[in-house]
Design a protein around this motif. Structure first.
Motif, PDB file in Angstrom:
ATOM      1  N   ARG A   1      13.069  -2.060  -0.328  1.00  0.00           N
ATOM      2  CA  ARG A   1      11.867  -1.924  -1.148  1.00  0.00           C
ATOM      3  C   ARG A   1      10.775  -2.904  -0.746  1.00  0.00           C
ATOM      4  NH1 ARG A   1      13.890  -3.133  -6.640  1.00  0.00           N
ATOM      5  NH2 ARG A   1      11.693  -3.134  -7.128  1.00  0.00           N
ATOM      6  N   LYS A   2      11.075  -3.836   0.170  1.00  0.00           N
ATOM      7  CA  LYS A   2      10.081  -4.820   0.602  1.00  0.00           C
ATOM      8  C   LYS A   2       9.130  -4.220   1.636  1.00  0.00           C
ATOM      9  CE  LYS A   2      12.880  -8.953  -0.032  1.00  0.00           C
ATOM     10  NZ  LYS A   2      13.505 -10.088   0.677  1.00  0.00           N
ATOM     11  N   VAL A   3       7.856  -4.548   1.490  1.00  0.00           N
ATOM     12  CA  VAL A   3       6.825  -4.104   2.434  1.00  0.00           C
ATOM     13  C   VAL A   3       6.128  -5.358   2.963  1.00  0.00           C
ATOM     14  CG1 VAL A   3       4.745  -2.711   2.739  1.00  0.00           C
ATOM     15  CG2 VAL A   3       6.478  -1.999   1.072  1.00  0.00           C
ATOM     16  N   TYR A   4       6.102  -5.514   4.275  1.00  0.00           N
ATOM     17  CA  TYR A   4       5.481  -6.670   4.912  1.00  0.00           C
ATOM     18  C   TYR A   4       4.089  -6.282   5.401  1.00  0.00           C
ATOM     19  CZ  TYR A   4      10.216  -8.436   4.761  1.00  0.00           C
ATOM     20  OH  TYR A   4      11.455  -8.847   4.324  1.00  0.00           O
ATOM     21  N   VAL A   5       3.117  -7.151   5.097  1.00  0.00           N
ATOM     22  CA  VAL A   5       1.721  -6.851   5.407  1.00  0.00           C
ATOM     23  C   VAL A   5       1.086  -8.066   6.096  1.00  0.00           C
ATOM     24  CG1 VAL A   5      -0.505  -6.142   4.442  1.00  0.00           C
ATOM     25  CG2 VAL A   5       1.601  -5.372   3.369  1.00  0.00           C
TER      26      VAL A   5
END
Length: 95
Positions: free
Chosen positions: A43-47
């Motif tokens: 569920r983690k999104v890296y930006v």
């Protein structure tokens, strides 16, 4: 950076955000703010993102990295499951 997540179809809440200023950010000057999704893990999104001036987009004033978490997939509540079952029963009787 949240907009980058949402635009990529993964809206979420901020877990962490680092924004080290590399140079002074001038006042009353048009700025260019950019961000893009660099990866996902569950569920983690890296930006990653940056802030530059419009006049000199190659000089990064602020570099940013963030981690966002998307909502868990919603499971139907017991009430909605009953409602879906009744709807299915009604539609099968109509045939």
């Amino acid at each position: 950076m949240g907009w980058a997540c949402a635009t990529a179809g993964m809206p979420g809440m901020t877990v962490s955000l680092q924004m080290p200023y590399q140079r002074p950010v001038p006042l009353e000057v048009p700025l260019r703010v950019r961000a893009h999704v660099t990866g996902t893990e569950g569920r983690k999104v890296y930006v990653a993102g940056s802030i530059t001036t419009e006049e000199d987009p190659s000089t990064v004033l602020v570099a940013a990295e963030g981690v966002f978490v998307t909502r868990p997939r919603a499971r139907p509540s017991p009430v909605s499951r009953v409602s879906m079952a009744l709807t299915a029963r009604r539609s099968s009787r109509a045939r």
